[in-house]
Write a protein that holds these residues in place. Structure first.
Motif, PDB file in Angstrom:
ATOM      1  N   ALA A 172      51.360   5.477  33.026  1.00 27.34           N
ATOM      2  CA  ALA A 172      51.994   4.191  32.733  1.00 27.34           C
ATOM      3  C   ALA A 172      52.339   3.439  34.013  1.00 27.34           C
ATOM      4  O   ALA A 172      52.258   2.204  34.061  1.00 27.34           O
ATOM      5  CB  ALA A 172      53.263   4.416  31.896  1.00 27.34           C
ATOM      6  N   VAL A 173      52.717   4.162  35.069  1.00 30.05           N
ATOM      7  CA  VAL A 173      53.077   3.527  36.340  1.00 30.05           C
ATOM      8  C   VAL A 173      51.884   2.770  36.920  1.00 30.05           C
ATOM      9  O   VAL A 173      52.035   1.679  37.485  1.00 30.05           O
ATOM     10  CB  VAL A 173      53.586   4.591  37.345  1.00 30.05           C
ATOM     11  N   ARG A 174      50.710   3.321  36.765  1.00 31.14           N
ATOM     12  CA  ARG A 174      49.504   2.669  37.292  1.00 31.14           C
ATOM     13  C   ARG A 174      49.247   1.323  36.635  1.00 31.14           C
ATOM     14  O   ARG A 174      48.574   0.463  37.208  1.00 31.14           O
ATOM     15  CB  ARG A 174      48.291   3.581  37.088  1.00 31.14           C
ATOM     16  N   GLN A 175      49.811   1.123  35.431  1.00 30.70           N
ATOM     17  CA  GLN A 175      49.588  -0.122  34.700  1.00 30.70           C
ATOM     18  C   GLN A 175      50.686  -1.158  34.923  1.00 30.70           C
ATOM     19  O   GLN A 175      50.621  -2.254  34.386  1.00 30.70           O
ATOM     20  CB  GLN A 175      49.449   0.176  33.206  1.00 30.70           C
ATOM     21  N   VAL A 176      51.699  -0.795  35.708  1.00 29.98           N
ATOM     22  CA  VAL A 176      52.779  -1.749  36.011  1.00 29.98           C
ATOM     23  C   VAL A 176      52.207  -2.860  36.894  1.00 29.98           C
ATOM     24  O   VAL A 176      51.644  -2.578  37.958  1.00 29.98           O
ATOM     25  CB  VAL A 176      53.954  -1.039  36.726  1.00 29.98           C
ATOM     26  N   PRO A 177      52.347  -4.115  36.477  1.00 33.19           N
ATOM     27  CA  PRO A 177      51.735  -5.215  37.239  1.00 33.19           C
ATOM     28  C   PRO A 177      52.367  -5.449  38.605  1.00 33.19           C
ATOM     29  O   PRO A 177      51.696  -5.816  39.564  1.00 33.19           O
ATOM     30  CB  PRO A 177      51.929  -6.429  36.319  1.00 33.19           C
ATOM     31  N   SER A 178      53.681  -5.239  38.704  1.00 33.70           N
ATOM     32  CA  SER A 178      54.388  -5.502  39.957  1.00 33.70           C
ATOM     33  C   SER A 178      54.213  -4.354  40.937  1.00 33.70           C
ATOM     34  O   SER A 178      54.412  -3.179  40.593  1.00 33.70           O
ATOM     35  CB  SER A 178      55.875  -5.727  39.679  1.00 33.70           C
ATOM     36  N   THR A 179      53.851  -4.687  42.172  1.00 35.21           N
ATOM     37  CA  THR A 179      53.713  -3.662  43.207  1.00 35.21           C
ATOM     38  C   THR A 179      55.050  -2.994  43.502  1.00 35.21           C
ATOM     39  O   THR A 179      55.136  -1.773  43.667  1.00 35.21           O
ATOM     40  CB  THR A 179      53.157  -4.276  44.503  1.00 35.21           C
ATOM     41  N   ALA A 180      56.101  -3.816  43.561  1.00 35.42           N
ATOM     42  CA  ALA A 180      57.442  -3.279  43.818  1.00 35.42           C
ATOM     43  C   ALA A 180      57.879  -2.361  42.688  1.00 35.42           C
ATOM     44  O   ALA A 180      58.492  -1.311  42.915  1.00 35.42           O
ATOM     45  CB  ALA A 180      58.437  -4.414  43.993  1.00 35.42           C
TER      46      ALA A 180
END
Length: 318
Positions: free
Chosen positions: A234-242
């Motif tokens: 799921a983390v890989r799909q987070v749009p924000s880099t931060a």
């Protein structure tokens, strides 16, 4: 059937052992003093680091969230954990006899394993918390309420002290007919089973202890790994880099603690009394019972800005 046969044999052999000798780390007196100094400093730093986390969460209202509440309880657990074995280990460094009474030995066994079981459960609950927060962020506030979080904490403590009750009761029924030297720095399950098996065969007790240890270790470990596999996906799909960086930082800290703890635990307790290499068990036990609680505060705080800020306030920093 096998257990009842063991009990019948045990009944014919009295407990002639009134105390055990904990060999610890046999070496010259000068080295014993050096080891005492090293482990005493490690013990104090462990207490300081984990107490600082508990106080930081207690005093900083920004940390009154389920993740940090669980972390504070975990740190309090680590304080209890090191107190179940380290003070006696330190005393033995300075002792000439290195003996521990029979009843006190079994009491240490119970608390040491109950706290270890509680730690496995807390690591699982912390993985569940991160799974909910990252994989189901919209439902997280309604599921992981303060009340539910408190219920999970109570579950960990109560179930942790109930799980290992049967193996400890079985150990109290075993005959210890003469050999009383434990090549370890605490009353550990494997050495105690080895001493009892020198008197009578105890395959049933060894099987039950090994099964319960393995079931707890592998069930919680695979649950944790499964949870963090979904989390990292799921983390890989987070749009924000931060956002990705923050989530990955939190998860990597948790995973570091998991691998430190479970790596050494699996080497020790998956098959207690199985004749692990002499001298090896005490070092794996030392790693997860003394060194892991020492490293945990650093692991959890170094990559967590909120915790670092709160710790600076607790420790008097700017």
């Amino acid at each position: 059937m096998r257990i009842s046969e063991e009990n019948n044999i045990s009944g014919n052999i009295s407990h002639t052992v009134s105390d055990f000798i904990l060999l610890g780390f046999p070496c010259r007196r000068e080295i014993q003093i050096l080891l005492f100094s090293v482990f005493f400093v490690t013990y104090l730093l462990t207490l300081l680091g984990n107490t600082a986390i508990v106080c930081a969460v207690r005093w900083d209202h920004r940390l009154h969230t389920p993740m940090y509440i669980l972390l504070a309880n975990f740190s309090f657990l680590e304080i209890c954990y090191v107190n179940s074995d380290v003070p006696n280990m330190l005393a033995n460094f300075l002792s000439k006899t290195k003996t521990i009474p029979f009843a006190r030995c079994l009491l240490q066994l119970y608390f040491f394993f109950s706290l270890g079981t509680t730690e496995c459960l807390f690591l699982s609950i912390m993985a569940y918390d991160r799974f909910l927060a990252i994989c189901h962020p919209l439902h997280y506030p309604t599921i992981m309420t303060t009340k539910f979080c408190s219920s999970l904490v109570i579950f960990c403590w109560v179930y942790g002290f109930l799980w290992f009750l049967i193996p400890v009761i079985l150990v109290t029924q075993l005959p210890f007919c003469g050999p009383n030297v434990i090549d370890d720095f605490l009353c550990d399950l494997g050495p105690l089973l080895a001493l009892a098996s020198a008197c009578v065969p105890i395959p049933g007790t060894v099987l039950i202890c090994g099964t319960m240890s393995s079931l707890l270790i592998f069930a919680t470990f695979f649950y944790i790994i499964g949870s963090y596999t979904l989390v990292l996906r799921a983390v890989r799909q987070v749009p924000s880099t931060a956002g990705r960086k923050k989530a990955f930082s939190t998860c990597s800290s948790h995973l570091a603690v998991v691998f430190l703890f479970y790596g050494s635990v699996m080497m020790t307790y998956v098959s207690p009394g199985s004749g692990q290499a002499e001298g090896m068990q005490k070092f794996t036990t030392l790693f997860y019972s003394v060194l892991t609680p020492f490293f945990n505060p650093m692991i959890y705080s170094l990559r967590n800005k909120e915790m670092k800020d709160a710790l600076k306030k607790v420790l008097g920093g700017s």
